[in-house]
Design a protein around this motif. Structure first.
Motif, PDB file in Angstrom:
ATOM      1  N   ASP A 126      -0.119  -0.552  -9.148  1.00 23.52           N
ATOM      2  CA  ASP A 126      -0.360  -1.009  -7.783  1.00 23.52           C
ATOM      3  C   ASP A 126       0.875  -0.802  -6.906  1.00 23.52           C
ATOM      4  O   ASP A 126       0.771  -0.432  -5.732  1.00 23.52           O
ATOM      5  N   ILE A 129       1.043   2.797  -5.995  1.00 23.82           N
ATOM      6  CA  ILE A 129      -0.005   3.102  -5.009  1.00 23.82           C
ATOM      7  C   ILE A 129       0.451   2.641  -3.622  1.00 23.82           C
ATOM      8  O   ILE A 129       0.279   3.359  -2.626  1.00 23.82           O
ATOM      9  N   ARG A 132       2.943   5.055  -2.345  1.00 22.80           N
ATOM     10  CA  ARG A 132       2.287   6.302  -1.944  1.00 22.80           C
ATOM     11  C   ARG A 132       1.682   6.178  -0.548  1.00 22.80           C
ATOM     12  O   ARG A 132       1.702   7.122   0.237  1.00 22.80           O
TER      13      ARG A 132
END
Length: 179
Positions: A126, A129, A132
């Motif tokens: 997570d 992510i 990102r």
């Protein structure tokens, strides 16, 4: 057996006994491990800091993106530190349960440790992510390449050791400065 064999056996048992007592007295303690971790992170560069600088340079992040990455890193490390401390306590409890020969308690502790380790892995994914999402589409392509390398080269990922891979996956998490 003659007396010579008895003397040799007794001497062998005495030597083994001395070594076993020495090992018991010098076994690592939680306090000693914590001190070693603190000393490790008092150095100039932790593996996590090297990893962050590596990402910043490879992704060519803007100053704003860099600040966002640092903020994410700070909150992520804070969460991981709490989980690591809980895991350390569970390991101590497991050692006590092993000493007490309490199989039911051993299984309960191992199951709880497995749940925590699973949540650590989930939170790590997570975290990446979230990192990102901060990147532009061009940066995301590079991020995906770097992230893929980290996943498939576990001994040399962002937080899993330096170029020589000697440091291993860093459980010694220091909450970074929030500058």
């Amino acid at each position: 057996m003659n007396q010579k064999h008895y003397i040799i056996i007794i001497l062998l048992l005495v030597v083994l006994n001395v070594f076993s007592w020495r090992m018991w007295w010098e076994r690592p303690t939680v306090e000693k491990n914590i001190k070693q971790r603190v000393e490790h992170f008092r150095g100039k560069d932790s593996t996590a800091e090297k990893g962050l600088r590596f990402l910043i340079s490879k992704l060519d992040l803007t100053t704003e993106q860099e600040q966002q990455f640092k903020a994410l890193r700070y909150s992520h490390f804070k969460q991981m530190k709490n989980k690591d401390e809980h895991l350390d306590k569970l390991k101590n409890n497991l050692m006590q349960a092993l000493a007490d020969d309490n199989e039911i308690k051993q299984k309960e502790i191992v199951e709880e440790m497995a749940q925590i380790k699973g949540s650590i892995e989930t939170e790590m994914i997570d975290h990446f992510i979230s990192m990102r999402r901060i990147c532009t589409s061009e940066q995301q392509v590079n991020f995906d390449l770097l992230f893929g390398k980290m996943l498939f080269h576990k001994d040399k990922g962002f937080n899993r050791g330096g170029p020589n891979g000697k440091e291993g996956r860093g459980r010694e998490r220091k909450i970074p400065n929030q500058d």
